[in-house]
Structure formats: structure tokens, C-alpha cells
Design an enzyme around this catalytic site. Structure first.
Site, PDB file in Angstrom:
ATOM      1  N   LYS A  35       0.826  -1.214   0.000  1.00 56.67           N
ATOM      2  CA  LYS A  35       0.000   0.000   0.000  1.00 56.67           C
ATOM      3  C   LYS A  35       0.863   1.268   0.000  1.00 56.67           C
ATOM      4  O   LYS A  35       2.026   1.242   0.421  1.00 56.67           O
ATOM      5  CB  LYS A  35      -0.934  -0.004   1.205  1.00 56.67           C
ATOM      6  N   TYR A 267      18.002  29.997   6.165  1.00 54.74           N
ATOM      7  CA  TYR A 267      16.970  30.922   6.642  1.00 54.74           C
ATOM      8  C   TYR A 267      17.202  31.261   8.113  1.00 54.74           C
ATOM      9  O   TYR A 267      17.358  30.368   8.941  1.00 54.74           O
ATOM     10  CB  TYR A 267      15.589  30.293   6.501  1.00 54.74           C
TER      11      TYR A 267
HETATM   12  C1  LIG Z   1      -0.509  -1.677   6.741  1.00 54.21           C
HETATM   13  C2  LIG Z   1      -1.197  -2.925   7.073  1.00 54.21           C
HETATM   14  C3  LIG Z   1      -0.487  -4.096   7.357  1.00 54.21           C
HETATM   15  C4  LIG Z   1       1.016  -4.150   7.415  1.00 54.21           C
HETATM   16  O1  LIG Z   1       1.493  -3.681   8.636  1.00 54.21           O
HETATM   17  P1  LIG Z   1       3.076  -3.702   8.927  1.00 54.21           P
HETATM   18  O2  LIG Z   1       3.154  -3.262  10.351  1.00 54.21           O
HETATM   19  O3  LIG Z   1       3.675  -2.721   8.008  1.00 54.21           O
HETATM   20  O4  LIG Z   1       3.538  -5.082   8.691  1.00 54.21           O
HETATM   21  C5  LIG Z   1      -1.206  -5.252   7.565  1.00 54.21           C
HETATM   22  N1  LIG Z   1      -2.561  -5.253   7.528  1.00 54.21           N
HETATM   23  C6  LIG Z   1      -3.273  -4.142   7.289  1.00 54.21           C
HETATM   24  C7  LIG Z   1      -4.745  -4.223   7.266  1.00 54.21           C
HETATM   25  C8  LIG Z   1      -2.626  -2.941   7.067  1.00 54.21           C
HETATM   26  O5  LIG Z   1      -3.351  -1.840   6.830  1.00 54.21           O
END
Ligand SMILES: *Cc1c(COP(=O)(O)O)cnc(C)c1O
Length: 358
Positions: A35, A267
Site C-alpha cells: 500500500k 533561513y
Molecule cells: C498496513 C497494514 C499491514 C502491514 O502492517 P506492517 O506493520 O507494516 O507489517 C497489515 N494489515 C493491514 C490491514 C494494514 O493496513
């Protein structure tokens, strides 16, 4: 232009380490979470590496991400399907047998036409998304009535990083959910869906309780951050595993100048030099998604050059004369400085930063 180097060998090593630790007999149970542009690492780039490891399942954020990797995995689950907002893309996903839609609320079920492949999310105590345990029956009635294909039943254990009993409580609730699901499948003559509940940190703590029958075990693990080389658990859990960050961020020199002790840089002249030295600016800033280094923050490049706050939108001043610097090859120090977690530093890096796979 700055770029992100992806170290493929580190990714392969992480895959090996994680499959040994979580599912040595069946590495294909490891699904990768891709994702948000693979946590900022580049969706296509990481998908390529995952495919090389033989990974068959992935989780993406939305319909657009699913379509980007449509040809690469036999199982692609969309965690947050923005179905109705994109009718034509939604249709494309519906027509692809390898794409599944995660459903987090009963009210969403009617959005899906007959034969849609869904994974139903159950709330087991994180209280963020998912239908209530006691709505399972109603969900099954709707699934049967609307002729949906139930591919998966899942939950999210939100306590993988934390010491305490909640992690185990959520697992126990999900076990009860699985038993109920098997009964409902039998009642409605539906095939058994796949079960999954654990992310990186939780997967590494999985209770390999052999007294639990195969049919009630999880069928896959949703591994995100660990593939990218990090874990964010409370220290006391102390899981003995060595993961390697796979991304390093590089920037190129814009200009250099020789400055004297006491001269000020940037800055507001916030950085005051403690010695005569060459200061160069490099072509990355908070406009590229790198967090904005501010007064009082002390961070160094991988080579050990001091980064001089404040960061600008498009450039960073560093006590260095090199043509190119490695801003980081591990974001833990950046996460610490900004009082956040590695996820947040990584995922902010703009997708437009080029990726080089080595
Ligand atoms: C992001 C996510 C994961 C992965 O989590 P990690 O801590 O990065 O392994 C697993 N399941 C769901 C539903 C997520 O949204």
C-alpha cells in the site's frame, strides 16, 4: 535530482529471514503489503522484487494501485476500495479474477455486484474497521443473497508492537470468529475462505500452537514494514531478528562555498558554523517529502556529514564537498528526531523521486 536506491539483496535477505521465522514450511503464506506506493519505495519496483521471491499475495491501498500490479500476483487485495468513485476502474477490477475487495462495514456490501470477490474484515478489538463479531450471520445472509464470492475473512491485530495481553485477546477472538465462519460456510455450502490477521510484528509473535487444527490457522500473513527492513516493537518484546533497510536516499550537489567559523547558514542564519569548512547544498528538501529538519535537530548523512538546519523546500545544506551524499540508508534516526515511526518518514517520500534498483 535526488533518487532512492533499492537494495534488492537486502529485500531478498529480509524475505528469507521472515519466511524462516514465520512460515518456514510454506513461504508462500507471506503476503506483502504494497500500500501507499510500497511505503514510499515504489510500487512497481517492490512488486518486481516480491515476484522474484515467489510471493503470490499482496495488499494494496486502492483500485489504482491494484491495477498497477494487476499482472503480477495471483492474489491482489484492495484494503480500501474506492469502488463507487471510479466506475470504469472498478469495472476493470471486477473483471480480473485475481483482484479482491476488502469490506470493512456491512453497509458497503450492497455496492458490489454478484460474483464480486470480497474479503470481509471483522473487528476483533482494535475498534478501527471491520464488522462486529455478532454481525457475522447477517453478513453471510447478505453475501448469499447478493451472490458475492467470499474469498477471505480477516482482522487486524493492532497490538503486535505492544507488550500486554491485548495481542492474545484479539487472537482468541479471531479464533472464535474462524470457528463461526466455518459453521456458516457449511450451512450455506460456501467454500472455506482464507484467514489472515497478522502484520509484521504480530506475525513474528505468532503462536505456533499445533493443537489448533489446520483449518483454523491463518492462511497468510500481511507483512509490510519488515520487508522494508524495520520493526517498531516495544523493546521488551525483543524479537531476535535481523532485518536490513532496503532503501537509501541520495541527493546531488547544487553548489558549494568555503565558510569561516561563526558564519551562519540558511533561513534565519539558524546554523552557526563551529569551524571553518566547506558547506554544500544538495537537491532534496521538504518539497520532496523529506521531513523538514528544524533548529536543534542533529542529523548526519550516512558518510557522517552534519546536516545544517533548517531544511529548505528544495535543498539541504550539509558540511560536505562531495558531489553526491547519502541522506540516509536507515530512517531510524530520522524517525527518532521527529518523534515518529519509520513508516511515516518513508511513506512521505514523493513517488516522483526516481528509484534505482541495485
Ligand atoms: C498496513 C497494514 C499491514 C502491514 O502492517 P506492517 O506493520 O507494516 O507489517 C497489515 N494489515 C493491514 C490491514 C494494514 O493496513
Amino acid at each position: 535530482m535526488p533518487y532512492i536506491q533499492i537494495h534488492s539483496q537486502n529485500f531478498f535477505d529480509n524475505f528469507h529471514t521472515l519466511s524462516q521465522a514465520i512460515s518456514p514450511n510454506n513461504p508462500q503464506k507471506l503476503a506483502i503489503v504494497l500500500k501507499d506506493n510500497a511505503y514510499g519505495h515504489g510500487l512497481k519496483e517492490i512488486a518486481t522484487l516480491a515476484k522474484k521471491c515467489g510471493i503470490i499475495s499482496c495488499f494494496v491501498k486502492n483500485i489504482q494501485e491494484a491495477l498497477e500490479v494487476i499482472d503480477w500476483f495471483p492474489h491482489i487485495s484492495i484494503l480500501y476500495p474506492n469502488a463507487l468513485e471510479n466506475p470504469s476502474l472498478f469495472k476493470q477490477c471486477l473483471e480480473s479474477p485475481n483482484i479482491y475487495f476488502c469490506i470493512s462495514a456491512l453497509e458497503k456490501l450492497p455496492d458490489y455486484p454478484p460474483l464480486s470477490r470480497i474479503e470481509l474484515k471483522i473487528n476483533t478489538g482494535m475498534n478501527r474497521n471491520g464488522i462486529a463479531y455478532n454481525s457475522l450471520k447477517e453478513a453471510f445472509e447478505l453475501i448469499v443473497k447478493n451472490k458475492l464470492q467470499l474469498v477471505g475473512i480477516f482482522t487486524h491485530n493492532g497490538f503486535g508492537d505492544n507488550f500486554g495481553c491485548e495481542f492474545y485477546t484479539q487472537n482468541a477472538v479471531f479464533l472464535a470468529v474462524k470457528k463461526e465462519v466455518l459453521k456458516l460456510c457449511e450451512k450455506y455450502s460456501l467454500p472455506k475462505p482464507r484467514f489472515h490477521s497478522l502484520c509484521s510484528s504480530a506475525g513474528l509473535r505468532v503462536n505456533k500452537d499445533l493443537s489448533i487444527p489446520q483449518s483454523l490457522q491463518d492462511d497468510c500473513y500481511r507483512i509490510g514494514i519488515a520487508f522494508y527492513g524495520y520493526l517498531c516493537q516495544e523493546e521488551i518484546l525483543n524479537i531476535p531478528i535481523h532485518l536490513k533497510p532496503i532503501a537509501s536516499l541520495w541527493a546531488k550537489k547544487i553548489s558549494s562555498r568555503m565558510l569561516k567559523k561563526g558564519e551562519r547558514v540558511g533561513y534565519g542564519g539558524i546554523s552557526v558554523l563551529s569551524r571553518d569548512c566547506v558547506v554544500s547544498t544538495y537537491d532534496i528538501g521538504y518539497g520532496d517529502g523529506l521531513f523538514r529538519l528544524r533548529e536543534g535537530m542533529e542529523l548526519y548523512t550516512k558518510e557522517g556529514f552534519k546536516i545544517l538546519p533548517p531544511a529548505s523546500m528544495d535543498c539541504l545544506s550539509v558540511e560536505s564537498e562531495k558531489e553526491e551524499i547519502c541522506v540516509f540508508d536507515n530512517v531510524e534516526k530520522w524517525a527518532e528526531a521527529f518523534n515518529t515511526i519509520p513508516y511515516e518518514i518513508l511513506v512521505h517520500l514523493h513517488s516522483s523521486i526516481p528509484k534505482k534498483i541495485i
